[in-house]
Design an enzyme around this catalytic site. Structure first.
Site, mmCIF file in Angstrom:
data_model
loop_
_atom_site.group_PDB
_atom_site.id
_atom_site.type_symbol
_atom_site.label_atom_id
_atom_site.label_comp_id
_atom_site.label_asym_id
_atom_site.label_seq_id
_atom_site.Cartn_x
_atom_site.Cartn_y
_atom_site.Cartn_z
ATOM 1 N N CYS A 187 24.758 38.259 55.328
ATOM 2 C CA CYS A 187 23.741 37.200 55.201
ATOM 3 C C CYS A 187 22.431 37.608 55.882
ATOM 4 O O CYS A 187 22.380 37.721 57.111
ATOM 5 C CB CYS A 187 24.305 35.921 55.823
ATOM 6 N N CYS A 197 20.996 35.060 58.375
ATOM 7 C CA CYS A 197 21.819 35.038 59.600
ATOM 8 C C CYS A 197 21.358 36.118 60.573
ATOM 9 O O CYS A 197 21.352 35.918 61.788
ATOM 10 C CB CYS A 197 23.291 35.278 59.266
#
Length: 149
Positions: free
Chosen positions: A72, A75
């Site tokens: 991600c 993230c």
């Protein structure tokens, strides 16, 4: 993690290649030394469900839970920002990192449908939550609300 890697590298060196020791040995440049500051101790990776129960749900301190994934992109941006802001709180709040690929059961239990998802937990209850990236000011406001400052 970085300390473990550095220790492995040091242990793999042969006696001929060990760095010099003693009063005349060169020192590490500033900012390169290893330490165990409050920032390091305030963030931890969740190992399993019982670890989550012990260190997050049963913790008397407020805990920010960062549900993330290795793949991600957002993230990877949010994680370090959040760690920095948590470290500034000097132990008033802790941060638990949960990789959703390793701990799918926790992600399902806490209804994580997208990453990054950040939960604010107090006394085992979710008291606040957000999904996506926030800037440092927004993260500081999120933490201040959690710790009641």
């Amino acid at each position: 993690m970085a300390q473990r890697l550095a220790l492995r590298q040091l242990l793999s060196l042969t006696p001929r290649t060990l760095p010099p020791r003693g009063p005349l040995a060169p020192r590490a440049p500033p900012g390169r030394a290893f330490g165990t500051s409050a920032g390091c101790r305030s963030t931890f990776n969740v190992q399993d469900g019982s670890d989550f129960q012990d260190r997050v749900v049963n913790n008397p301190k407020p805990v920010v839970v960062d549900f993330h994934a290795q793949w991600c992109g957002p993230c990877k941006i949010l994680g370090p920002r959040l760690e920095k802001v948590v470290a500034k709180q000097e132990g008033k709040v802790l941060m638990a990192k949960v990789d959703i690929d390793d701990h799918t059961d926790l992600a399902i239990e806490y209804e994580v449908s997208a990453v990054p998802t950040v939960l604010a937990m107090k006394n085992g209850d979710v008291v606040d939550k957000f999904v996506g990236i926030k800037d440092e000011d927004q993260l500081e406001a999120f933490l201040k609300k959690l710790i009641g400052a």
